[in-house]
Design an enzyme around this catalytic site. Structure first.
Site, PDB file in Angstrom:
ATOM      1  N   ASP A  43      13.523   2.209   3.188  1.00  0.00           N
ATOM      2  CA  ASP A  43      12.112   1.955   2.897  1.00  0.00           C
ATOM      3  C   ASP A  43      11.406   3.287   2.679  1.00  0.00           C
ATOM      4  O   ASP A  43      11.385   4.133   3.565  1.00  0.00           O
ATOM      5  CB  ASP A  43      11.463   1.184   4.056  1.00  0.00           C
ATOM      6  CG  ASP A  43      10.126   0.579   3.678  1.00  0.00           C
ATOM      7  OD1 ASP A  43       9.340   1.274   2.998  1.00  0.00           O
ATOM      8  OD2 ASP A  43       9.861  -0.580   4.058  1.00  0.00           O
ATOM      9  N   HIS A  91      11.154  -2.044  -0.115  1.00  0.00           N
ATOM     10  CA  HIS A  91       9.903  -2.324   0.594  1.00  0.00           C
ATOM     11  C   HIS A  91       9.222  -3.609   0.123  1.00  0.00           C
ATOM     12  O   HIS A  91       8.601  -4.315   0.919  1.00  0.00           O
ATOM     13  CB  HIS A  91       8.958  -1.132   0.411  1.00  0.00           C
ATOM     14  CG  HIS A  91       7.667  -1.260   1.139  1.00  0.00           C
ATOM     15  ND1 HIS A  91       7.574  -1.201   2.510  1.00  0.00           N
ATOM     16  CD2 HIS A  91       6.393  -1.447   0.684  1.00  0.00           C
ATOM     17  CE1 HIS A  91       6.308  -1.338   2.876  1.00  0.00           C
ATOM     18  NE2 HIS A  91       5.577  -1.488   1.793  1.00  0.00           N
ATOM     19  N   SER A 146       3.503  -4.848   4.327  1.00  0.00           N
ATOM     20  CA  SER A 146       3.250  -3.411   4.262  1.00  0.00           C
ATOM     21  C   SER A 146       2.113  -3.012   5.194  1.00  0.00           C
ATOM     22  O   SER A 146       2.175  -3.269   6.389  1.00  0.00           O
ATOM     23  CB  SER A 146       2.966  -3.021   2.807  1.00  0.00           C
ATOM     24  OG  SER A 146       2.971  -1.629   2.642  1.00  0.00           O
TER      25      SER A 146
END
Length: 448
Positions: A397, A425, A164
């Site tokens: 996402d 995600h 991330s």
């Protein structure tokens, strides 16, 4: 933005090592680095990290280092064995360093009280400008130089694993210090290389809209439940242990919509909240605790830098506020067919309903108006990049724009993606048994 070289090694404060299950040895490290690496006399930051490796009979110093960069911004690392992807990395023979990025975890953590020690609101805002990806990367480079201080130059590179926001930092690292890296693995898609959040957040709202549609299709009974809850919160002031449960704060549960199991989690909270109202006409303590502990907006760095993490020479300007206002589907109007949850976003009203954020509203305003943000990526260097970058990308996402991530991928030489439309995600954690082999296949196999 030039490729950087002149970073001094981090100063080691102390290190403690312990043996654990699975023939693993963990070490806890504390380092000291400059707050401003170009002006070391402006103060210091303390960094905390944990490392782990498999013991092969002796403490083998030759095991290659891999740095892990945590998502966020504003999150410290968990303990190593909490990461589902770790066994596959250890099996490959890496020694992994989990670094709490500056301002997070135990690395000079940023809170409302620690910020207040800096002085007035402008001084607090100026300090926070030192806590973005570029300086996180400089810290990493200082730590690498300490770990490899006795190694020959051609044996002092390390690998990076990132998730991330950690992937944002990893791409910055590739552009700033390419000669320090062997390879980079990223879970959660390539970062958007943009100049301000207005290029990103409307796209993320569009994904959140689709996730709301999926949510209500699966749980149509929650349409009425959510409306009843919002009506109750409009008519009653509900105190939490660290703030107030406003209708907007309940709506922010939608930050979970883009995770594996997130829709079911939100349904559980909605069902329980409505059950309380049906049975007691008020919300019970366990329900309030459940709501309060959901999401990340109580995290100071996340709340203050979630929009500025995109900024390069332009202001953020409360972009999420504008997006929510512009889309009536995210209105709290009970006459709407459905009341939709918001996704990953920071709104100005959060600085009124979260106790940890209340004193920081003026700081947030200064940061939102500021345009003097430096460059985060050296795109010319990325265009000629020689460091292999392997990325696991989810099509749907809700946190990292798929379209903008693919645009980034087209600009970074030697970046390969494995793209999947059944991952969300957090797949690198929740579906590590799929994601990690796919990432290593990019490295170890070939398409043609």
């Amino acid at each position: 933005m030039a490729v950087e070289q002149n970073i001094a090694p981090a100063k080691l404060i102390d290190r403690f090592s312990h043996d654990g299950p699975g023939k693993c040895r963990t070490s806890e490290w504390r380092f000291e680095v400059p707050l401003n690496h170009s002006k070391p006399d402006e103060g210091t930051v303390r960094l905390f990290a944990r490392s782990i490796h498999c013991v092969l009979g002796v403490d083998d110093p030759e095991l290659p280092w891999m740095l892990y960069l945590q998502g966020g911004p504003g999150l410290g690392c968990k303990t190593p064995l909490e990461y589902a992807w770790l066994p596959s990395i250890l099996e490959k023979g890496y020694r992994v360093l989990f670094l709490d990025e500056r301002g997070t975890g135990q690395s000079s953590p940023i809170t409302a009280k620690t910020l207040a020690q800096q002085g007035d609101h402008k001084k607090q805002a100026d300090l926070l400008k030192r806590f973005r990806a570029d300086n996180i990367v400089r810290d990493c480079e200082a730590v690498r130089k300490h770990l490899y201080q006795d190694a020959p130059a051609d044996q002092s590179k390390w690998s990076v694993m990132a998730a991330s926001f950690g992937g944002f930092c990893a791409i910055s690292y590739v552009s700033m210090f390419p000669n320090s890296l062997v390879e980079v693995f990223i879970g959660g898609g390539p970062c958007p290389m943009v100049n301000e959040p207005g290029q990103v957040i409307p796209r993320l709202f569009a994904v959140a809209a689709r996730r709301n549609e999926v949510y209500y299709k699966k749980y149509p009974e929650d349409v009425g439940r959510v409306k009843r809850i919002i009506k109750y919160l409009k008519e009653n002031k509900v105190a939490l242990s660290k703030g107030t449960l406003t209708p907007e704060r309940f709506q922010q549960l939608g930050v979970m919509l883009g995770l594996h199991g997130g829709i079911d989690y939100i349904h559980g909270v909605v069902q329980r909240t409505d059950n309380d109202l049906d049975m007691f006409k008020f919300l019970t303590a366990p329900t309030l605790d459940l709501i309060e502990n959901s999401g990340m907006a109580h995290n100071v760095i996340y709340s203050l830098l979630q929009e500025p993490m995109y900024c390069q020479g332009k202001a953020g300007g409360w972009c999420a506020d504008k997006c929510r206002k512009a889309d009536p589907r995210f209105s709290l109007n009970e006459r709407n067919a459905q009341i939709w949850f918001t996704g990953e976003a920071i709104f100005s009203d959060m600085f009124e309903s979260y106790d940890e954020l209340k004193d920081l509203k003026p700081v947030a305003e200064l940061l939102a108006r500021s345009s003097d943000w430096g460059q985060l990526y050296n795109e010319a260097q990325l265009a000629r990049n020689e460091v292999p970058v392997y990325v696991a990308t989810a099509v749907e996402d809700m946190y990292v724009s798929y379209d903008l991530g693919c645009h980034t991928a087209s600009k970074v030489k030697n970046l390969q993606q494995v793209v999947n439309n059944t991952w969300y995600h957090d797949a690198v954690e929740t579906k590590a048994s799929e994601v990690m082999p796919a990432l290593f296949a990019l490295k170890e196999d070939r398409i043609d």
